[in-house]
Design an enzyme around this catalytic site. Structure first.
Site, PDB file in Angstrom:
ATOM      1  N   VAL A  58       0.809  -1.225   0.000  1.00 58.20           N
ATOM      2  CA  VAL A  58       0.000   0.000   0.000  1.00 58.20           C
ATOM      3  C   VAL A  58       0.842   1.275   0.000  1.00 58.20           C
ATOM      4  N   GLN A 143       1.576  10.458  21.017  1.00 57.46           N
ATOM      5  CA  GLN A 143       2.161   9.454  21.922  1.00 57.46           C
ATOM      6  C   GLN A 143       3.675   9.554  21.870  1.00 57.46           C
ATOM      7  N   GLY A 145       7.322   8.591  21.653  1.00 56.34           N
ATOM      8  CA  GLY A 145       7.901   7.445  20.959  1.00 56.34           C
ATOM      9  C   GLY A 145       7.272   7.200  19.597  1.00 56.34           C
ATOM     10  N   TYR A 149       4.203   7.927  13.774  1.00 54.19           N
ATOM     11  CA  TYR A 149       2.867   7.295  13.765  1.00 54.19           C
ATOM     12  C   TYR A 149       1.777   8.310  14.120  1.00 54.19           C
ATOM     13  N   PRO A 179      -9.106   3.613  16.817  1.00 49.03           N
ATOM     14  CA  PRO A 179      -9.073   2.634  17.906  1.00 49.03           C
ATOM     15  C   PRO A 179      -8.075   3.045  18.981  1.00 49.03           C
ATOM     16  N   ARG A 191       7.244  -3.473  24.561  1.00 46.29           N
ATOM     17  CA  ARG A 191       7.896  -4.126  25.706  1.00 46.29           C
ATOM     18  C   ARG A 191       6.875  -4.292  26.842  1.00 46.29           C
TER      19      ARG A 191
HETATM   20  N1  CAA Z   1       6.071   9.933  28.130  1.00 52.78           N
HETATM   21  C1  CAA Z   1       7.159  10.732  28.181  1.00 52.78           C
HETATM   22  N2  CAA Z   1       8.396  10.303  27.879  1.00 52.78           N
HETATM   23  C2  CAA Z   1       8.523   9.016  27.540  1.00 52.78           C
HETATM   24  C3  CAA Z   1       7.438   8.134  27.473  1.00 52.78           C
HETATM   25  C4  CAA Z   1       6.155   8.645  27.801  1.00 52.78           C
HETATM   26  N3  CAA Z   1       5.057   7.873  27.753  1.00 52.78           N
HETATM   27  N4  CAA Z   1       7.880   6.938  27.097  1.00 52.78           N
HETATM   28  C5  CAA Z   1       9.216   7.050  26.936  1.00 52.78           C
HETATM   29  N5  CAA Z   1       9.601   8.307  27.212  1.00 52.78           N
HETATM   30  C6  CAA Z   1      10.951   8.867  27.204  1.00 52.78           C
HETATM   31  C7  CAA Z   1      11.656   8.557  28.519  1.00 52.78           C
HETATM   32  O1  CAA Z   1      11.365   9.530  29.480  1.00 52.78           O
HETATM   33  C8  CAA Z   1      13.133   8.621  28.144  1.00 52.78           C
HETATM   34  O2  CAA Z   1      13.553   9.979  28.050  1.00 52.78           O
HETATM   35  P1  CAA Z   1      15.103  10.383  28.344  1.00 52.78           P
HETATM   36  O3  CAA Z   1      15.911   9.680  27.296  1.00 52.78           O
HETATM   37  O4  CAA Z   1      15.098  11.859  28.174  1.00 52.78           O
HETATM   38  O5  CAA Z   1      15.375   9.923  29.718  1.00 52.78           O
HETATM   39  C9  CAA Z   1      13.084   8.045  26.725  1.00 52.78           C
HETATM   40  O6  CAA Z   1      11.737   8.163  26.227  1.00 52.78           O
HETATM   41  C10 CAA Z   1      13.486   6.592  26.759  1.00 52.78           C
HETATM   42  O7  CAA Z   1      13.699   6.200  25.462  1.00 52.78           O
HETATM   43  P2  CAA Z   1      14.807   5.130  25.063  1.00 52.78           P
HETATM   44  O8  CAA Z   1      15.131   5.346  23.646  1.00 52.78           O
HETATM   45  O9  CAA Z   1      15.902   5.098  26.056  1.00 52.78           O
HETATM   46  O10 CAA Z   1      14.188   3.688  25.063  1.00 52.78           O
HETATM   47  P3  CAA Z   1      12.996   2.926  25.612  1.00 52.78           P
HETATM   48  O11 CAA Z   1      13.451   1.520  25.669  1.00 52.78           O
HETATM   49  O12 CAA Z   1      12.388   3.470  26.854  1.00 52.78           O
HETATM   50  O13 CAA Z   1      11.925   3.016  24.422  1.00 52.78           O
HETATM   51  C11 CAA Z   1       9.955   3.792  23.436  1.00 52.78           C
HETATM   52  C12 CAA Z   1      11.254   4.181  24.102  1.00 52.78           C
HETATM   53  C13 CAA Z   1      10.199   2.959  22.175  1.00 52.78           C
HETATM   54  C14 CAA Z   1       9.211   5.047  23.046  1.00 52.78           C
HETATM   55  C15 CAA Z   1       9.139   2.947  24.440  1.00 52.78           C
HETATM   56  O14 CAA Z   1       8.935   3.690  25.617  1.00 52.78           O
HETATM   57  C16 CAA Z   1       7.781   2.532  23.930  1.00 52.78           C
HETATM   58  O15 CAA Z   1       7.664   1.528  23.235  1.00 52.78           O
HETATM   59  N6  CAA Z   1       6.722   3.235  24.278  1.00 52.78           N
HETATM   60  C17 CAA Z   1       5.372   2.948  23.883  1.00 52.78           C
HETATM   61  C18 CAA Z   1       5.022   3.683  22.615  1.00 52.78           C
HETATM   62  C19 CAA Z   1       3.640   3.276  22.224  1.00 52.78           C
HETATM   63  O16 CAA Z   1       2.665   3.499  22.936  1.00 52.78           O
HETATM   64  N7  CAA Z   1       3.500   2.657  21.048  1.00 52.78           N
HETATM   65  C20 CAA Z   1       2.238   2.175  20.607  1.00 52.78           C
HETATM   66  C21 CAA Z   1       2.466   0.994  19.678  1.00 52.78           C
HETATM   67  S1  CAA Z   1       0.930   0.153  19.262  1.00 52.78           S
HETATM   68  C22 CAA Z   1       0.116   1.254  18.325  1.00 52.78           C
HETATM   69  O17 CAA Z   1       0.636   2.215  17.862  1.00 52.78           O
HETATM   70  C23 CAA Z   1      -1.324   0.962  18.063  1.00 52.78           C
HETATM   71  C24 CAA Z   1      -2.129   2.148  18.342  1.00 52.78           C
HETATM   72  O18 CAA Z   1      -2.497   2.874  17.400  1.00 52.78           O
HETATM   73  C25 CAA Z   1      -2.595   2.409  19.717  1.00 52.78           C
HETATM   74  P1  NAP Z   2      -1.277  -5.957  12.374  1.00 51.93           P
HETATM   75  O1  NAP Z   2      -1.899  -7.157  12.978  1.00 51.93           O
HETATM   76  O2  NAP Z   2       0.198  -5.795  12.441  1.00 51.93           O
HETATM   77  O3  NAP Z   2      -1.773  -5.849  10.861  1.00 51.93           O
HETATM   78  C1  NAP Z   2      -1.279  -4.897  10.001  1.00 51.93           C
HETATM   79  C2  NAP Z   2      -1.595  -5.308   8.603  1.00 51.93           C
HETATM   80  O4  NAP Z   2      -1.084  -4.320   7.705  1.00 51.93           O
HETATM   81  C3  NAP Z   2      -0.958  -6.632   8.204  1.00 51.93           C
HETATM   82  O5  NAP Z   2      -1.885  -7.404   7.491  1.00 51.93           O
HETATM   83  C4  NAP Z   2       0.183  -6.199   7.309  1.00 51.93           C
HETATM   84  O6  NAP Z   2       0.516  -7.130   6.350  1.00 51.93           O
HETATM   85  C5  NAP Z   2      -0.395  -4.970   6.660  1.00 51.93           C
HETATM   86  N1  NAP Z   2       0.653  -4.137   6.070  1.00 51.93           N
HETATM   87  C6  NAP Z   2       1.701  -3.568   6.700  1.00 51.93           C
HETATM   88  N2  NAP Z   2       2.457  -2.892   5.802  1.00 51.93           N
HETATM   89  C7  NAP Z   2       1.873  -3.040   4.603  1.00 51.93           C
HETATM   90  C8  NAP Z   2       2.166  -2.588   3.305  1.00 51.93           C
HETATM   91  N3  NAP Z   2       3.222  -1.803   3.035  1.00 51.93           N
HETATM   92  N4  NAP Z   2       1.339  -2.943   2.297  1.00 51.93           N
HETATM   93  C9  NAP Z   2       0.272  -3.724   2.524  1.00 51.93           C
HETATM   94  N5  NAP Z   2      -0.066  -4.183   3.744  1.00 51.93           N
HETATM   95  C10 NAP Z   2       0.726  -3.843   4.761  1.00 51.93           C
HETATM   96  O7  NAP Z   2      -1.855  -4.637  13.039  1.00 51.93           O
HETATM   97  P2  NAP Z   2      -3.304  -4.257  13.564  1.00 51.93           P
HETATM   98  O8  NAP Z   2      -3.177  -4.033  15.001  1.00 51.93           O
HETATM   99  O9  NAP Z   2      -4.304  -5.199  13.036  1.00 51.93           O
HETATM  100  O10 NAP Z   2      -3.466  -2.812  12.878  1.00 51.93           O
HETATM  101  C11 NAP Z   2      -4.347  -2.566  11.801  1.00 51.93           C
HETATM  102  C12 NAP Z   2      -4.539  -1.056  11.670  1.00 51.93           C
HETATM  103  O11 NAP Z   2      -5.102  -0.555  12.870  1.00 51.93           O
HETATM  104  C13 NAP Z   2      -3.240  -0.274  11.473  1.00 51.93           C
HETATM  105  O12 NAP Z   2      -3.474   0.809  10.596  1.00 51.93           O
HETATM  106  C14 NAP Z   2      -2.934   0.239  12.851  1.00 51.93           C
HETATM  107  O13 NAP Z   2      -2.133   1.387  12.819  1.00 51.93           O
HETATM  108  C15 NAP Z   2      -4.324   0.516  13.345  1.00 51.93           C
HETATM  109  N6  NAP Z   2      -4.460   0.564  14.796  1.00 51.93           N
HETATM  110  C16 NAP Z   2      -4.100  -0.485  15.549  1.00 51.93           C
HETATM  111  C17 NAP Z   2      -4.259  -0.406  16.921  1.00 51.93           C
HETATM  112  C18 NAP Z   2      -3.879  -1.516  17.839  1.00 51.93           C
HETATM  113  O14 NAP Z   2      -3.855  -1.259  19.045  1.00 51.93           O
HETATM  114  N7  NAP Z   2      -3.605  -2.715  17.385  1.00 51.93           N
HETATM  115  C19 NAP Z   2      -4.779   0.752  17.480  1.00 51.93           C
HETATM  116  C20 NAP Z   2      -5.133   1.810  16.660  1.00 51.93           C
HETATM  117  C21 NAP Z   2      -4.976   1.703  15.301  1.00 51.93           C
HETATM  118  P3  NAP Z   2       1.763  -8.139   6.583  1.00 51.93           P
HETATM  119  O15 NAP Z   2       1.492  -8.830   7.879  1.00 51.93           O
HETATM  120  O16 NAP Z   2       1.678  -8.965   5.398  1.00 51.93           O
HETATM  121  O17 NAP Z   2       2.977  -7.263   6.647  1.00 51.93           O
END
Ligand code: CAA
Ligand code: NAP
Length: 242
Positions: A58, A143, A145, A149, A179, A191
């Site tokens: 995509v 968010q 980190g 996104y 979501p 993690r």
């Molecule tokens: N608020 C403020 N600061 C934050 C923070 C938070 N929630 N989380 C991390 N930080 C800051 C720390 O304070 C620290 O700052 P300093 O370096 O200044 O001390 C720094 O980040 C730490 O970062 P590091 O690089 O050392 O490494 P880490 O191992 O802690 O990883 C991270 C950082 C990757 C951001 C990790 O905290 C993380 O994974 N956070 C979660 C991010 C998140 O929510 N992702 C969602 C993924 S799923 C999704 O996206 C679906 C969806 O739509 C909901």
């Molecule tokens: P997922 O299980 O990792 O699924 C993501 C899907 O996207 C997989 O089928 C993946 O295909 C496909 N994809 C990734 N890169 C692509 C590319 N370049 N071209 C075509 N397909 C690609 O994640 P999910 O949690 O179901 O997430 C689905 C959607 O919801 C995402 O947009 C995500 O940002 C959003 N969302 C998720 C959450 C959550 O908490 N899970 C929250 C809010 C929003 P492959 O596996 O083949 O790579």
């Protein structure tokens, strides 16, 4: 004849639930896959509904043009798009590389252009269509980190509102679902200690289920939602209210 629903990333966590729910509602469901074909076929065989599979990256416009050609060659018109494919590449901003930024912007935001551009004219010409874009609570609130996104997901709703206005008189609606944290691989990749802290901040004290997002997508795809366009539906367990 059944309407056709295209779900990008339909083989993933939320995508699978969306495909299942739309199939149950009577849509002919087709899904893109990005992983190797055998993996996608194995996924399709495990499902208890019929689903057509089409390869597509995509984030690549030409790949989306080929997707359209393949779907047309099979004699299908796309009536519903669920722009669901997405990825994360999390890091604090100072550690985020340009590649991490580009990968997330192109997969999560450019994809809306790349995919919708192929099918929106067909929808307006036929006078019926639904475009459902999957954003995130982290696009609404930001968010740490996730500068990449959060930026891409905030952009999703801007796209929704602009396109909704362009097609509003042609029977096509465009809406966003935002979501919260849903229990898929994407969230399980966080993690564990970080994830536990996030769940503790969700008022409902749990992750959402893919089916809870699929239910919203199903409603937006239905005729019951005909008067709703340019809207952003939150489903986040109370994590963010606005
Ligand atoms: N608020 C403020 N600061 C934050 C923070 C938070 N929630 N989380 C991390 N930080 C800051 C720390 O304070 C620290 O700052 P300093 O370096 O200044 O001390 C720094 O980040 C730490 O970062 P590091 O690089 O050392 O490494 P880490 O191992 O802690 O990883 C991270 C950082 C990757 C951001 C990790 O905290 C993380 O994974 N956070 C979660 C991010 C998140 O929510 N992702 C969602 C993924 S799923 C999704 O996206 C679906 C969806 O739509 C909901
Ligand atoms: P997922 O299980 O990792 O699924 C993501 C899907 O996207 C997989 O089928 C993946 O295909 C496909 N994809 C990734 N890169 C692509 C590319 N370049 N071209 C075509 N397909 C690609 O994640 P999910 O949690 O179901 O997430 C689905 C959607 O919801 C995402 O947009 C995500 O940002 C959003 N969302 C998720 C959450 C959550 O908490 N899970 C929250 C809010 C929003 P492959 O596996 O083949 O790579």
């Amino acid at each position: 004849m059944s309407k056709v629903a295209l779900v990008t990333g339909g083989t993933g966590g939320i995508g699978s639930a969306v495909c299942k729910r739309l199939a149950a509602a009577g849509f002919k469901v087709i899904s893109t896959y990005f992983e190797p074909e055998e993996q996608a076929k194995a996924w399709a065989e495990k499902q208890d509904f019929a689903v057509g599979l089409y390869h597509c990256n995509v984030s690549d416009y030409d790949s989306c043009v080929k997707l359209k050609q393949a779907i047309e060659a099979d004699g299908l018109n796309v009536d519903v798009i669920v722009n669901n494919a997405g990825i994360t590449r999390d890091a604090k901003f100072s550690k985020m590389t340009y590649d991490m930024w580009r990968a997330v912007l192109s997969t999560n935001l450019d994809s809306l252009f790349n995919i919708s551009h192929q099918f929106v004219d067909g929808m307006t010409e036929r006078g019926w269509g639904r475009i459902i874009n999957i954003s995130s609570v982290n696009g609404q609130k930001g968010q740490a980190g996730q500068t990449n996104y959060s930026a891409a997901k905030a952009g999703v709703h801007g796209f929704t509102m602009a396109l909704a206005q362009e097609v509003v008189r042609k029977g096509v609606t465009v809406n966003t679902i935002s979501p919260g944290y849903i229990g898929t691989e994407m969230v399980m990749a966080i993690r564990e200690d970080v994830r536990e802290k996030i769940v503790a901040q969700i008022p409902m004290q749990r992750l959402g289920k893919p089916e809870e997002i699929a239910a919203v997508a199903n409603f937006l795809a239905s005729d019951d939602a005909a008067f709703i366009t340019g809207a952003d539906f939150s489903a986040n367990g109370g994590q963010y209210m606005h």
